[in-house]
Write an enzyme that holds these catalytic residues in place. Sequence first.
Site, PDB file in Angstrom:
ATOM      1  N   GLY A 247       1.617 -14.518 -12.302  1.00 14.51           N
ATOM      2  CA  GLY A 247       0.974 -15.324 -11.270  1.00 14.51           C
ATOM      3  C   GLY A 247       1.867 -16.036 -10.291  1.00 14.51           C
ATOM      4  N   ARG A 287       3.799  -9.615  -9.004  1.00 15.76           N
ATOM      5  CA  ARG A 287       4.171  -9.833  -7.601  1.00 15.76           C
ATOM      6  C   ARG A 287       5.577 -10.418  -7.434  1.00 15.76           C
ATOM      7  NH1 ARG A 287       0.126 -11.240  -3.801  1.00 15.76           N
ATOM      8  NH2 ARG A 287      -1.088 -11.919  -5.607  1.00 15.76           N
ATOM      9  N   ARG A 323      -4.231  -5.783   1.904  1.00 16.19           N
ATOM     10  CA  ARG A 323      -4.311  -7.216   1.611  1.00 16.19           C
ATOM     11  C   ARG A 323      -4.872  -8.052   2.769  1.00 16.19           C
ATOM     12  NH1 ARG A 323      -0.731 -10.247   0.388  1.00 16.19           N
ATOM     13  NH2 ARG A 323      -1.824 -11.279  -1.318  1.00 16.19           N
ATOM     14  N   CYS A 354     -11.348   3.408  11.185  1.00 17.68           N
ATOM     15  CA  CYS A 354     -12.533   3.109  11.990  1.00 17.68           C
ATOM     16  C   CYS A 354     -13.323   1.937  11.440  1.00 17.68           C
ATOM     17  CB  CYS A 354     -13.405   4.356  12.067  1.00 17.68           C
ATOM     18  SG  CYS A 354     -12.455   5.694  12.769  1.00 17.68           S
ATOM     19  N   GLU A 355     -12.726   0.768  11.465  1.00 15.85           N
ATOM     20  CA  GLU A 355     -13.389  -0.465  11.033  1.00 15.85           C
ATOM     21  C   GLU A 355     -12.718  -1.609  11.741  1.00 15.85           C
ATOM     22  OE1 GLU A 355     -14.288  -1.758   7.276  1.00 15.85           O
ATOM     23  OE2 GLU A 355     -14.453   0.208   6.366  1.00 15.85           O
TER      24      GLU A 355
HETATM   25  N1  LLP Z   1      -1.376 -10.439 -16.069  1.00  8.80           N
HETATM   26  C1  LLP Z   1      -2.683 -10.222 -15.851  1.00  8.80           C
HETATM   27  C2  LLP Z   1      -3.598 -10.196 -16.986  1.00  8.80           C
HETATM   28  C3  LLP Z   1      -3.158 -10.043 -14.543  1.00  8.80           C
HETATM   29  O1  LLP Z   1      -4.454  -9.861 -14.326  1.00  8.80           O
HETATM   30  C4  LLP Z   1      -2.244 -10.073 -13.448  1.00  8.80           C
HETATM   31  C5  LLP Z   1      -2.695  -9.864 -12.080  1.00  8.80           C
HETATM   32  C6  LLP Z   1      -0.872 -10.272 -13.737  1.00  8.80           C
HETATM   33  C7  LLP Z   1      -0.481 -10.470 -15.055  1.00  8.80           C
HETATM   34  C8  LLP Z   1       0.176 -10.291 -12.667  1.00  8.80           C
HETATM   35  O2  LLP Z   1      -0.018 -11.307 -11.758  1.00  8.80           O
HETATM   36  P1  LLP Z   1       1.078 -11.549 -10.615  1.00  8.80           P
HETATM   37  O3  LLP Z   1       2.339 -12.033 -11.279  1.00  8.80           O
HETATM   38  O4  LLP Z   1       1.275 -10.288  -9.907  1.00  8.80           O
HETATM   39  O5  LLP Z   1       0.463 -12.589  -9.758  1.00  8.80           O
HETATM   40  N2  LLP Z   1      -4.390  -7.722  -5.558  1.00  8.80           N
HETATM   41  C9  LLP Z   1      -4.160  -9.149  -5.489  1.00  8.80           C
HETATM   42  C10 LLP Z   1      -3.532  -9.667  -6.772  1.00  8.80           C
HETATM   43  C11 LLP Z   1      -4.352  -9.380  -8.009  1.00  8.80           C
HETATM   44  C12 LLP Z   1      -3.734  -9.862  -9.275  1.00  8.80           C
HETATM   45  C13 LLP Z   1      -4.476  -9.358 -10.473  1.00  8.80           C
HETATM   46  N3  LLP Z   1      -3.923  -9.724 -11.737  1.00  8.80           N
HETATM   47  C14 LLP Z   1      -3.297  -9.451  -4.269  1.00  8.80           C
HETATM   48  O6  LLP Z   1      -2.936  -8.542  -3.553  1.00  8.80           O
HETATM   49  O7  LLP Z   1      -3.011 -10.609  -3.996  1.00  8.80           O
END
Ligand code: LLP
Length: 429
Positions: A247, A287, A323, A354-355
């Site tokens: 996160g 991320r 995103r 096309c959006e």
């Molecule tokens: N662990 C679990 C159970 C998760 O659901 C996620 C991300 C992570 C770890 C990794 O989180 P990170 O460190 O990447 O924040 N598509 C969205 C982000 C969706 C995140 C989903 N879960 C975006 O582009 O911002």
Amino acid sequence: MNLQNLPGQPHFAYRGDALYAENVALAALAQEHATPLFVYSKASMLAALAAYQRGFAGRNAQICYAMKANPALGVIQVFVQAGCGFDIVSGGELERVLAAGADARKIIFSGVGKTRAEMCRALDVGIGCFNVESEAELEVLNEVAQSCGKRAPVSIRVNPNVDPKTHPYISTGLKGNKFGVAHERVVATYQRAHALAGLQVVGIDCHIGSQITQEGPYLDSVDRMLDLVEAIEAAGIPIHHIDFGGGLGINYDGDEPPKADALWAKLLAKLDARGFGARQLMIEPGRSLVGNAGVCVTEVLYLKPGEQKNFLIIDAAMNDLPRPALYQAFHEIVPLRPRAEATATTWEVVGPVCESGDWIGHERVLAVQPGDLLAVLSAGAYCMSMASNYNSRGRAAEILVDGSQAYVIRQRETIEDQMRAERLPYPTV
Ligand code: LLP
């Protein structure tokens, strides 16, 4: 913006008037491989990982890359070689990490909707832990494990009801979210798990959201997790590891998230103070390991000045970079070779899809001409992993840069690739 320093992307820099990834000019890659093109810096990924490793120095900790952020085999391999484990959320992700050489024992399986087939395969290869997200899943996992004569290692994913203060679509640890077991049900769920012969309780898990830029939600969730560990252990169920999820945010638009090492110094101080400093720790960052390690190189197709808005049409679109359309997310856009002579104009940067939702940047001040190359920054996470074939556009190629070497880690998808699984129901005439 000072073009010498790209925000949060130290391994992408201008040399003279050309933008480089490590020692490779992005324009040369675009020339050779066409656009849109994702380019990743291995050094940048390893630097991001090193911040966590410094934070955990001397501790019993396992970093599990949440590969949903960028599941390219070539990216996974970088983390395999660096000793990481992996957080996966599907059978497809499991096969990818295995194909890239991951140690199955370092794989943890999250996700609210694991199927029996996925559970079975994960048990077969001997993954390290299932992060179970509901009481119903616990029962099914027990059945599946018993039917194949195994004991499934489990953590329960706790919903700590902490507000991560991020976009609502990527908040996951609040009561109204579909994720995890509610705080007040946790001890009872552990008691049930402990009683089931097909399961072995090994840990506890949480993940409160994504693109978190403040330390407060992490500090709160640590306290809530430790309260639960104390309650579960008081009920006679030992908890071997504590998984704090992922996160941590990155810099997209001047964001200043805590640095991984500084954040963990604070979190570990809390763990030490409560006597949990020696416990095995796990984290699931996605991320923050890859987001700032990638850019998307795109070509300016057309300039379309208008009465109300000026449109700058590029060859990357919402199918490559979803995103902005999904979360109104900001990605910085810079020229590969800044034009000194041209006057800058304010543009709506859009793709060919096309959006009207197909926009990549609003009100960007850029001096550009058709044929110029641009880089969309911080595109290493949740871009290619969420790319689609909308408008029958093939997905972009991906390059991994390592020093002066550039490896094609994914070829551009062809129309034959796209149509491969399809069949015409009737004969063609
Ligand atoms: N662990 C679990 C159970 C998760 O659901 C996620 C991300 C992570 C770890 C990794 O989180 P990170 O460190 O990447 O924040 N598509 C969205 C982000 C969706 C995140 C989903 N879960 C975006 O582009 O911002």
